[in-house]
Design a protein around this motif. Structure first.
Motif, PDB file in Angstrom:
ATOM      1  N   GLY A 145       0.706  -1.232   0.033  1.00  0.00           N
ATOM      2  CA  GLY A 145       0.050  -0.009  -0.115  1.00  0.00           C
ATOM      3  C   GLY A 145       0.755   1.357  -0.176  1.00  0.00           C
ATOM      4  N   THR A 181       2.962   1.610  -7.512  1.00  0.00           N
ATOM      5  CA  THR A 181       2.148   1.530  -8.845  1.00  0.00           C
ATOM      6  C   THR A 181       2.384   3.090  -9.596  1.00  0.00           C
ATOM      7  OG1 THR A 181       0.678   0.204  -7.843  1.00  0.00           O
ATOM      8  CG2 THR A 181       0.644   1.067 -10.296  1.00  0.00           C
ATOM      9  N   ARG A 227      -5.532   1.075 -12.863  1.00  0.00           N
ATOM     10  CA  ARG A 227      -4.659   2.077 -12.144  1.00  0.00           C
ATOM     11  C   ARG A 227      -3.912   2.826 -13.199  1.00  0.00           C
ATOM     12  NH1 ARG A 227      -3.193  -0.144  -6.857  1.00  0.00           N
ATOM     13  NH2 ARG A 227      -5.517   0.291  -6.338  1.00  0.00           N
ATOM     14  N   ARG A 243      -4.643   6.830   6.144  1.00  0.00           N
ATOM     15  CA  ARG A 243      -4.883   5.399   6.300  1.00  0.00           C
ATOM     16  C   ARG A 243      -4.780   5.152   7.697  1.00  0.00           C
ATOM     17  NH1 ARG A 243      -2.085   2.655   1.898  1.00  0.00           N
ATOM     18  NH2 ARG A 243      -3.096   3.877   0.076  1.00  0.00           N
TER      19      ARG A 243
HETATM   20  P1  ADP Z   1       1.485  -1.072  -3.571  1.00  0.00           P
HETATM   21  O1  ADP Z   1       2.630  -0.421  -3.131  1.00  0.00           O
HETATM   22  O2  ADP Z   1       1.153  -2.048  -2.406  1.00  0.00           O
HETATM   23  O3  ADP Z   1       1.538  -1.646  -4.924  1.00  0.00           O
HETATM   24  P2  ADP Z   1      -0.555   0.788  -4.596  1.00  0.00           P
HETATM   25  O4  ADP Z   1       0.334   1.368  -5.699  1.00  0.00           O
HETATM   26  O5  ADP Z   1      -1.237  -0.487  -5.138  1.00  0.00           O
HETATM   27  O6  ADP Z   1       0.323   0.234  -3.400  1.00  0.00           O
HETATM   28  O7  ADP Z   1      -1.205   2.024  -4.155  1.00  0.00           O
HETATM   29  C1  ADP Z   1      -2.265   1.467  -2.952  1.00  0.00           C
HETATM   30  C2  ADP Z   1      -3.241   2.636  -3.034  1.00  0.00           C
HETATM   31  O8  ADP Z   1      -2.805   3.900  -2.515  1.00  0.00           O
HETATM   32  C3  ADP Z   1      -3.996   2.972  -4.412  1.00  0.00           C
HETATM   33  O9  ADP Z   1      -5.251   3.024  -4.351  1.00  0.00           O
HETATM   34  C4  ADP Z   1      -3.254   4.131  -4.754  1.00  0.00           C
HETATM   35  O10 ADP Z   1      -3.885   4.856  -5.695  1.00  0.00           O
HETATM   36  C5  ADP Z   1      -3.272   5.001  -3.410  1.00  0.00           C
HETATM   37  N1  ADP Z   1      -1.874   5.870  -3.410  1.00  0.00           N
HETATM   38  C6  ADP Z   1      -0.703   5.748  -3.863  1.00  0.00           C
HETATM   39  N2  ADP Z   1      -0.065   6.758  -3.515  1.00  0.00           N
HETATM   40  C7  ADP Z   1      -0.746   7.742  -2.912  1.00  0.00           C
HETATM   41  C8  ADP Z   1      -0.562   8.907  -2.270  1.00  0.00           C
HETATM   42  N3  ADP Z   1       0.828   9.446  -2.374  1.00  0.00           N
HETATM   43  N4  ADP Z   1      -1.540   9.358  -1.783  1.00  0.00           N
HETATM   44  C9  ADP Z   1      -2.682   9.088  -1.648  1.00  0.00           C
HETATM   45  N5  ADP Z   1      -3.120   7.689  -2.180  1.00  0.00           N
HETATM   46  C10 ADP Z   1      -2.215   6.952  -2.765  1.00  0.00           C
END
Ligand code: ADP
Ligand code: MG
Length: 696
Positions: free
Chosen positions: A305, A309, A342, A460
């Motif tokens: 999280g 990505t 995404r 979160r």
């Molecule tokens: P992981 O590192 O587990 O792959 P993800 O890329 O799936 O994490 O991101 C998890 C969630 O957090 C997604 O819904 C993404 O859109 C959201 N997210 C990512 N970066 C931020 C940020 N800087 N602020 C708020 N939400 C974010």
């Protein structure tokens, strides 16, 4: 013991050892032992000294002891509530005093022993929680013949010095010790991968010596010396392998992707959130790497999280601006689909002309053809997909960046195939969601540079984590019920069964049925396990909300985003590494709702409970990983055999000293001899390691 003939040669299969049958060879292969050399190089992970047999009357709680007695009763059963196979026996010593024996998940014990048998058992004595009766859990045992002389204590015998080898069903440490003994005369033939000068500088013993002292130590120091040498050799081989890999990567230049401020500005404007500091740092790392002709080879090491990505998307945006395509490979179709959405959300609107497409085997043939054509013509800037991407017929006009998500799920070969889709080398970015401490990252991914994402996006709420006594399982079910009734969804993870996936699948199936029939009659339950063909469909139905409670085995990929899931219930939590538990926990708490992680332990020892309490208390993956490493060692952290290192090497990584030495020595060698041509044994071993890590 009869004198056994010598096995033919080091490279011969283990089956060339007398009394080692094809079935044994198969079992050994599961431990990575294929040749006679492998057998010699696989030292016991520990030794136990039990001393001479004592009477039951003379032993007490916590003591290591050897007891000789006659089996009064023995039976095997399945413990329903705890889903464990139990073998229970009682022996009486010569004075008639009883000692209870319990073996967990070793049903074969009951086939080998029967009532009336005289046996010697060795292990740690425990007083039962209630009543205080003495028992041994998972003791070593040996059936004694009438003629056995108890005074005669030999190594490898119960009652003497007992080596502990890693085992799979059907093997025993005694059997392995016997085969090793037969092979031992070949120890002098094993070539030493550590050059003399290095050995002297590091004050390490030679390989033949290490084999002899490791398998048949006379003192504790013998064993420690042997282990240290073997651990060093492993780290040394791996580092040599990385050095060779780095050299070969650097030899084939990449097209530089210049940094452009306006691209990142547009990207950030389209995101809808601010990047965290960790994301900014990592993004910057990748931009710097990509601007060079040496291909980027970087690992994004981030907590679940943490937003990996978005970092990959920023890199793809920069590649696109330079007229190059990107590809992202994920281990499952459902993850690939999630990525598609995404990446589209992150990129397509803010960067006009940048199109994202999906390529997975589940698509219709015309759709796949269309995407392949778009990739080959250069029309499509980013293709997201699964293994389908590395098929022969997939071509790119101008691939500049290759990204692999959950990189541990792919082998080196698959990663190489993806990289080979470019003309010249594309820049390479790997992502992993297992936060690993620096030492470990260096040891295992030494060929890559590492960016750490140790920060979660703001806002979160931490997942409320609770250790629940199995006796109170009902309370856990109530939490699940309450949440599902409130419109949320839940995961139930079944205990880890390492011996066999078939068994794991069976137990998960039974659990799902039981939960549906006896506990959650009113809910729609679903089941996924490694043996299930329609895994992706089930996950899809869970994502869509059709399934309310998903029962899954531990091996199944649950790395998908289901924002509506708010409970993660983990059975047999004490059998998982803390990092794994943390991974599971990361699957909930992705939406706005308050979420819960419920840890149930089968047979929690005090130490196990304390470990679980750590998960309840610590919400940062890196801190947890470090704690786990200190408590259980690194091998446990990564899960079995994800790393290919023995536990001696893993153990050594608790402190960076040995690894640093191994790295420095390799640097010294390659500085003069980049291809390691003067060190053929080392070069061969390094090549074997690269191959080993390529079997996923
Ligand atoms: P992981 O590192 O587990 O792959 P993800 O890329 O799936 O994490 O991101 C998890 C969630 O957090 C997604 O819904 C993404 O859109 C959201 N997210 C990512 N970066 C931020 C940020 N800087 N602020 C708020 N939400 C974010
Ligand atoms: Mg991810």
């Amino acid at each position: 013991m009869p004198v056994l003939a010598l096995p033919r040669a080091l490279d011969a299969p283990v089956a060339s050892i007398p009394k080692l049958y094809a079935s044994d060879a198969k079992r050994l292969a599961r431990l990575g032992i294929v040749t006679v050399r492998d057998l010699l190089l696989t030292l016991p992970f520990d030794w136990e000294t039990y001393g001479a047999p004592t009477e039951v009357a003379g032993i007490s709680d916590g003591q290591q002891a050897t007891v000789v007695g006659t089996i009064a009763s023995i039976s095997a059963r399945q413990s329903l509530r705890r889903r464990i196979r139990l073998t229970e026996a009682t022996i009486r010593d010569d004075a008639g005093a009883p000692l209870r024996l319990v073996w967990f998940n070793q049903p074969f014990v009951a086939k080998q022993l029967q009532r009336g048998d005289r046996i010697a058992v060795a292990g740690t004595v425990k007083a039962a929680r209630y009543g205080g009766a003495l028992q041994m859990q998972n003791p070593h045992y040996e059936k004694l013949a009438e003629s056995d002389d108890l005074e005669e204590i030999k190594p490898t015998r119960v009652g003497g010095l007992m080596p502990k080898y890693h085992l799979v069903e059907g093997l025993s440490s005694r059997k392995i010790a016997r085969w090793v003994e037969a092979a031992l005369p070949l120890a002098d033939k094993v070539e030493d991968v550590i050059p003399d000068e290095v050995r002297e500088r590091q004050r390490l013993i030679g390989v033949a010596d290490a084999i002899r002292r490791g398998h048949r130590p006379e003192t504790d120091q013998d064993f420690a010396d042997a282990r240290k040498r073997m651990a060093f050799a492993e780290l040394f081989e791996l580092q040599a392998a990385f050095a060779l890999m780095r050299a070969s990567i650097a030899a084939e230049p990449a097209t530089p992707i210049p940094y452009r401020q306006e691209v990142i500005d547009a990207f950030k404007a389209g995101l809808g959130f601010e990047l965290t500091n960790a994301q900014r740092r990592s993004t910057w790392d990748t931009f710097k790497d990509m601007a060079a002709t040496v291909p980027m080879n970087r690992l994004l090491n981030g907590d679940v999280g943490s937003g990996k990505t978005a970092v990959a998307a920023a890199a793809a945006a920069m590649a696109h601006a330079a007229g190059m395509q990107s590809v992202v490979m994920a281990p499952t179709e459902i993850l690939a689909r999630q990525h598609l959405h995404r990446f589209r959300a992150y990129l397509e609107e803010s960067l006009p002309g940048l199109t994202v497409e999906l390529l997975v085997s589940g698509q219709s043939a015309p759709e796949r053809r269309r995407v392949r054509a778009a990739a080959a013509s250069g029309h499509c800037a980013l293709v997201v997909g699964t293994h389908a991407l590395i098929e022969d017929d997939v071509e790119f006009a101008n691939l500049g960046l290759a990204v692999v998500d959950e990189q541990h799920r792919f082998g080196t070969r698959q990663r190489e195939l993806l990289r080979a889709k470019g003309r010249g080398r594309p820049h390479f970015l790997a992502m992993t969601a297992t936060p690993i401490p620096r030492t470990l990252a260096l040891a295992l991914y030494g060929e890559m540079s590492v960016s750490v994402l140790d920060e979660l996006p703001p806002g979160r709420t931490p997942v409320e984590t609770e250790v629940i006594d199995p006796a109170e399982r009902g309370r856990a079910y109530e939490i699940v019920r309450r949440e599902v009734n409130a419109g949320h969804q839940a995961f139930v993870i079944c205990p880890l069964i390492e011996e066999s996936e078939t068994l794991a699948a069976k137990s998960a199936t039974a659990e799902a049925e039981r939960l549906q029939k006896e506990v959650f009659l009113e809910f729609r339950l679903g089941l996924v396990h490694g043996r299930l063909k329609e895994k992706d469909e089930v996950m899809q139905r869970f994502v869509a909300g059709e399934i309310q409670v998903l029962v899954a085995t531990a091996v199944v990929e649950v790395g998908v985003d289901v924002p509506n899931a708010s409970v993660m219930m983990i059975e047999g939590a004490d059998r998982f590494g803390l990092a794994q538990l943390h991974q599971f926990r990361g699957r909930v708490g992705r939406g706005a709702a308050r979420s819960y992680c419920l840890l149930l332990a089968d047979d929690p020892s005090e130490a196990a409970l304390q470990r679980l309490e750590l998960v309840a208390r610590i919400h940062d993956g890196f801190t947890l990983a470090r704690e786990d490493m200190e408590r259980r060692g690194i091998g446990e952290l990564m899960g079995p055999r994800q790393h290919g290192l023995t536990d001696a090497a893993m153990e050594s990584l608790r402190s960076p000293a040995l690894l640093d030495d191994a790295r420095a020595e390799v640097q010294r060698l390659v500085a003069d001899d980049p291809q390691l041509d003067r060190f053929p044994a080392l070069k061969a071993a390094a090549a074997r390691r690269l191959e080993l890590t390529s079997i996923s």
